[in-house]
Scaffold this active site. Structure first.
Site, PDB file in Angstrom:
ATOM      1  N   GLY A  10      88.166  69.348  73.568  1.00 25.27           N
ATOM      2  CA  GLY A  10      86.714  69.356  73.070  1.00 25.27           C
ATOM      3  C   GLY A  10      86.722  69.319  71.425  1.00 25.27           C
ATOM      4  N   GLY A  36      84.974  67.545  77.285  1.00 25.28           N
ATOM      5  CA  GLY A  36      85.959  67.063  76.308  1.00 25.28           C
ATOM      6  C   GLY A  36      86.118  65.708  76.493  1.00 25.28           C
ATOM      7  N   LEU A  61      94.762  80.333  86.993  1.00 22.95           N
ATOM      8  CA  LEU A  61      95.762  79.521  86.298  1.00 22.95           C
ATOM      9  C   LEU A  61      96.954  79.342  86.901  1.00 22.95           C
ATOM     10  CD1 LEU A  61      95.305  81.480  82.823  1.00 22.95           C
ATOM     11  CD2 LEU A  61      94.841  79.102  83.129  1.00 22.95           C
ATOM     12  N   LEU A  73      88.009  78.552  73.831  1.00 20.91           N
ATOM     13  CA  LEU A  73      87.141  77.754  73.618  1.00 20.91           C
ATOM     14  C   LEU A  73      86.517  77.038  74.600  1.00 20.91           C
ATOM     15  CD1 LEU A  73      88.764  78.573  70.904  1.00 20.91           C
ATOM     16  CD2 LEU A  73      88.009  76.044  69.879  1.00 20.91           C
ATOM     17  N   ALA A 114      85.668  82.633  71.622  1.00 23.57           N
ATOM     18  CA  ALA A 114      84.596  81.773  70.955  1.00 23.57           C
ATOM     19  C   ALA A 114      83.237  82.182  71.734  1.00 23.57           C
ATOM     20  CB  ALA A 114      84.922  80.396  70.908  1.00 23.57           C
ATOM     21  N   TYR A 145      73.782  79.892  78.954  1.00 23.74           N
ATOM     22  CA  TYR A 145      74.699  79.898  78.001  1.00 23.74           C
ATOM     23  C   TYR A 145      74.810  81.060  77.253  1.00 23.74           C
ATOM     24  CZ  TYR A 145      77.113  77.897  73.642  1.00 23.74           C
ATOM     25  OH  TYR A 145      77.957  77.792  72.848  1.00 23.74           O
ATOM     26  N   LYS A 149      77.824  84.051  77.407  1.00 28.48           N
ATOM     27  CA  LYS A 149      78.609  84.282  76.077  1.00 28.48           C
ATOM     28  C   LYS A 149      78.321  85.710  76.072  1.00 28.48           C
ATOM     29  CE  LYS A 149      80.057  80.247  74.777  1.00 28.48           C
ATOM     30  NZ  LYS A 149      81.583  80.059  74.606  1.00 28.48           N
ATOM     31  N   TYR A 159      88.299  94.660  78.240  1.00 23.42           N
ATOM     32  CA  TYR A 159      89.809  94.363  78.101  1.00 23.42           C
ATOM     33  C   TYR A 159      90.532  95.161  76.962  1.00 23.42           C
ATOM     34  CZ  TYR A 159      90.594  91.550  82.145  1.00 23.42           C
ATOM     35  OH  TYR A 159      90.687  91.135  83.613  1.00 23.42           O
ATOM     36  N   ARG A 186      73.585  66.845  70.369  1.00 22.98           N
ATOM     37  CA  ARG A 186      73.287  67.822  69.103  1.00 22.98           C
ATOM     38  C   ARG A 186      72.915  67.194  67.856  1.00 22.98           C
ATOM     39  NH1 ARG A 186      78.447  72.014  69.844  1.00 22.98           N
ATOM     40  NH2 ARG A 186      79.550  70.458  70.773  1.00 22.98           N
TER      41      ARG A 186
HETATM   42  P1  NAD Z   1      82.980  70.801  73.589  1.00 17.05           P
HETATM   43  O1  NAD Z   1      82.110  70.784  74.644  1.00 17.05           O
HETATM   44  O2  NAD Z   1      83.332  69.890  72.518  1.00 17.05           O
HETATM   45  O3  NAD Z   1      84.603  71.640  73.873  1.00 17.05           O
HETATM   46  C1  NAD Z   1      84.545  72.464  75.175  1.00 17.05           C
HETATM   47  C2  NAD Z   1      85.802  72.128  75.804  1.00 17.05           C
HETATM   48  O4  NAD Z   1      85.973  73.129  76.976  1.00 17.05           O
HETATM   49  C3  NAD Z   1      85.894  70.628  76.469  1.00 17.05           C
HETATM   50  O5  NAD Z   1      86.826  69.918  76.171  1.00 17.05           O
HETATM   51  C4  NAD Z   1      85.533  70.901  77.962  1.00 17.05           C
HETATM   52  O6  NAD Z   1      86.068  69.856  78.879  1.00 17.05           O
HETATM   53  C5  NAD Z   1      86.276  72.172  77.930  1.00 17.05           C
HETATM   54  N1  NAD Z   1      85.944  73.017  79.296  1.00 17.05           N
HETATM   55  C6  NAD Z   1      84.676  73.599  79.649  1.00 17.05           C
HETATM   56  N2  NAD Z   1      84.573  73.766  80.810  1.00 17.05           N
HETATM   57  C7  NAD Z   1      85.940  74.032  81.162  1.00 17.05           C
HETATM   58  C8  NAD Z   1      86.534  74.660  82.491  1.00 17.05           C
HETATM   59  N3  NAD Z   1      86.066  75.233  83.356  1.00 17.05           N
HETATM   60  N4  NAD Z   1      87.745  74.580  82.614  1.00 17.05           N
HETATM   61  C9  NAD Z   1      88.438  73.914  81.514  1.00 17.05           C
HETATM   62  N5  NAD Z   1      88.061  73.235  80.189  1.00 17.05           N
HETATM   63  C10 NAD Z   1      86.590  73.511  80.201  1.00 17.05           C
HETATM   64  O7  NAD Z   1      82.190  71.989  72.740  1.00 17.05           O
HETATM   65  P2  NAD Z   1      82.788  72.623  71.018  1.00 17.05           P
HETATM   66  O8  NAD Z   1      81.553  72.308  70.087  1.00 17.05           O
HETATM   67  O9  NAD Z   1      83.919  72.308  70.716  1.00 17.05           O
HETATM   68  O10 NAD Z   1      82.696  74.247  71.434  1.00 17.05           O
HETATM   69  C11 NAD Z   1      83.781  74.817  71.623  1.00 17.05           C
HETATM   70  C12 NAD Z   1      83.620  76.471  71.676  1.00 17.05           C
HETATM   71  O11 NAD Z   1      83.049  76.986  70.612  1.00 17.05           O
HETATM   72  C13 NAD Z   1      82.727  76.665  73.106  1.00 17.05           C
HETATM   73  O12 NAD Z   1      83.119  77.785  73.604  1.00 17.05           O
HETATM   74  C14 NAD Z   1      81.317  76.844  72.260  1.00 17.05           C
HETATM   75  O13 NAD Z   1      80.447  77.615  73.057  1.00 17.05           O
HETATM   76  C15 NAD Z   1      81.770  77.562  70.928  1.00 17.05           C
HETATM   77  N6  NAD Z   1      80.639  77.160  70.023  1.00 17.05           N
HETATM   78  C16 NAD Z   1      80.652  76.094  69.480  1.00 17.05           C
HETATM   79  C17 NAD Z   1      79.643  75.557  68.505  1.00 17.05           C
HETATM   80  C18 NAD Z   1      79.583  74.383  67.836  1.00 17.05           C
HETATM   81  O14 NAD Z   1      78.520  74.229  66.956  1.00 17.05           O
HETATM   82  N7  NAD Z   1      80.152  73.437  68.104  1.00 17.05           N
HETATM   83  C19 NAD Z   1      78.712  76.756  68.047  1.00 17.05           C
HETATM   84  C20 NAD Z   1      78.837  77.945  68.815  1.00 17.05           C
HETATM   85  C21 NAD Z   1      79.683  78.317  69.562  1.00 17.05           C
HETATM   86  N1  UDP Z   2      67.434  68.646  67.139  1.00 17.23           N
HETATM   87  C1  UDP Z   2      66.516  67.488  66.761  1.00 17.23           C
HETATM   88  N2  UDP Z   2      66.767  66.481  67.129  1.00 17.23           N
HETATM   89  C2  UDP Z   2      67.645  66.079  67.852  1.00 17.23           C
HETATM   90  C3  UDP Z   2      68.740  67.042  67.897  1.00 17.23           C
HETATM   91  C4  UDP Z   2      68.546  68.450  67.711  1.00 17.23           C
HETATM   92  O1  UDP Z   2      65.281  67.734  66.186  1.00 17.23           O
HETATM   93  O2  UDP Z   2      68.061  64.992  68.050  1.00 17.23           O
HETATM   94  C5  UDP Z   2      66.943  70.162  66.780  1.00 17.23           C
HETATM   95  C6  UDP Z   2      66.953  71.240  67.957  1.00 17.23           C
HETATM   96  O3  UDP Z   2      65.686  71.170  68.156  1.00 17.23           O
HETATM   97  C7  UDP Z   2      67.455  72.502  67.204  1.00 17.23           C
HETATM   98  C8  UDP Z   2      68.589  71.910  65.900  1.00 17.23           C
HETATM   99  O4  UDP Z   2      68.206  70.312  65.918  1.00 17.23           O
HETATM  100  O5  UDP Z   2      66.208  72.818  66.474  1.00 17.23           O
HETATM  101  C9  UDP Z   2      69.682  72.117  66.534  1.00 17.23           C
HETATM  102  O6  UDP Z   2      69.950  71.568  67.880  1.00 17.23           O
HETATM  103  P1  UDP Z   2      71.522  71.682  68.765  1.00 17.23           P
HETATM  104  O7  UDP Z   2      71.083  70.884  69.869  1.00 17.23           O
HETATM  105  O8  UDP Z   2      72.413  70.827  67.551  1.00 17.23           O
HETATM  106  O9  UDP Z   2      71.949  72.907  68.782  1.00 17.23           O
HETATM  107  P2  UDP Z   2      71.545  74.330  68.871  1.00 17.23           P
HETATM  108  O10 UDP Z   2      71.630  74.824  67.439  1.00 17.23           O
HETATM  109  O11 UDP Z   2      69.906  74.189  69.505  1.00 17.23           O
HETATM  110  O12 UDP Z   2      72.353  74.905  70.016  1.00 17.23           O
END
Ligand code: NAD
Ligand code: UDP
Length: 321
Positions: A10, A36, A61, A73, A114, A145, A149, A159, A186
């Protein structure tokens, strides 16, 4: 040292894998590619210390050996992503978390989960501190979601308390940067791809809702600091950049940095429960991990725009998907 990165294909996970390899460690990435992309692993796929195991973490696993660090993650993370895979999102954060915690327990590995700022829901306290319990709908359109979490967090603490696992929880706030999926819906990927293509930039609602964006290299520094800080065991720690702006301002800034003439269009508000304000209080991360973000918004956005420009507009390069 041997590290397992669940979700390593990801956006954030791919940077974490690259970082751990650069430090000289052995890295096993476990991913089922539900959100991913193999393109994210292109630069490390042939590294001699890197192994990819394609596996759905909902299932038990396969034998993987023992690890020093386990990073969980793996989860769809964008609102359209987890709304497309609601049951899968609940299961990877519940059953998937349990499988990885059992592995960490058997390995006596350090464990990092995460979690997310979404654990605070549409927050009534601002900025959000770790002791705020949140304003989350257990049945709303983001519940698969948010509640997944929150369950994952409870499992990690069980744990820690009952099985002695050396685990910590980080609540990640909106993170952006290279390797993010241009199609995942996003804010940053949408605005940059729209601006690069000269298309209207879709501001949901009135655009006055706020977010605080953290550049991915800062976030990865925080993940590594959190897993290696003994005092972080059993702690919940916000990781994010407190630099807060409205969604409208982000759209305007991206348009300026891209040099685009795209109009900003105001569309329907995002599907239900769009949090109106979000900014991390990072006092705990500063004190416990001696961590704070260093990359400014303009600098981080410029690097991200350069990445999307290369990926989307240069026909000599392979397709993003
Ligand atoms: P992403 O979707 O790019 O990456 C997540 C990865 O997890 C992907 O590669 C996906 O294929 C893999 N995955 C999902 N379900 C799976 C499963 N059942 N088995 C194996 N692999 C699986 O997302 P990201 O933005 O890189 O986020 C990574 C982590 O961080 C997530 O847990 C997300 O909730 C958390 N997070 C991200 C953000 C952000 O802004 N990017 C914010 C808050 C929390
Ligand atoms: N958003 C937006 N236009 C877009 C995508 C997102 O206005 O094309 C806004 C969305 O409504 C939210 C913020 O941007 O208020 C962040 O959205 P995102 O989906 O990135 O993540 P979130 O924080 O909601 O998980």
């Amino acid at each position: 040292m041997r590290a397992l990165v669940a979700g390593g294909a990801g956006f954030i996970g791919s940077h974490l894998c690259a970082r751990l390899l650069a430090e000289g460690h052995e890295v096993v990435c476990v991913d089922n590619f539900v959100t991913g992309r193999s393109a994210n692993l292109a630069s490390i796929a042939r590294h001699p210390s890197f192994a990819l195991v394609q596996h759905d973490l909902i299932d038990p696993l396969p034998p993987l050996g023992r690890f020093d660090e386990v990073y969980h993650l793996a989860s769809p993370a964008s609102p359209p992503g987890y709304q497309r895979f609601p049951v899968e999102t609940l299961r990877v954060n519940s059953e998937g978390t349990r499988h990885l915690l059992d592995l960490a327990a058997a390995s006596e590995a350090r464990f990092l989960y995460a979690s997310t700022s979404e654990a605070y829901g549409d927050p009534l306290e601002h900025p959000q501190r770790e002791d705020y319990r949140g304003n989350v709908s257990p049945t709303g359109p983001r519940s698969m979601y948010d509640e997944a979490k929150r369950y994952g967090e409870a499992l990690v603490m069980a744990y820690v308390r009952s099985r002695g696992v050396d685990a910590r929880i980080v609540r990640i706030f909106n993170t952006y940067g290279p390797n993010s999926d241009p199609n995942d819906g996003r804010l940053v990927p949408n605005f940059i791809t729209q601006a690069l293509h000269g298309q209207p930039m879709t501001v949901y609602g009135d655009g006055q809702q706020t977010r605080s964006l953290c550049f991915v290299s800062d976030l990865v520094d925080g993940l590594v600091a959190a897993i290696r800080t003994p005092a972080a065991r059993g702690q919940v720690i916000n990781l994010g950049n407190p630099d807060e702006h409205t969604v409208f301002d982000y759209a305007d800034l991206v348009r300026e940095l891209v040099g685009s003439a795209s109009p900003l269009v105001f569309t329907e508000p995002a599907v239900g429960d769009d949090p109106q304000r979000r900014r991390p209080d990072i006092t705990r991360a500063r004190e416990l991990l001696h961590w704070q973000p260093r990359v400014g918004l303009r600098e981080g956005l410029a690097e991200t725009i350069a990445y999307f420009r290369r990926e989307l507009l240069d026909p000599a390069l392979p397709e993003v998907r």
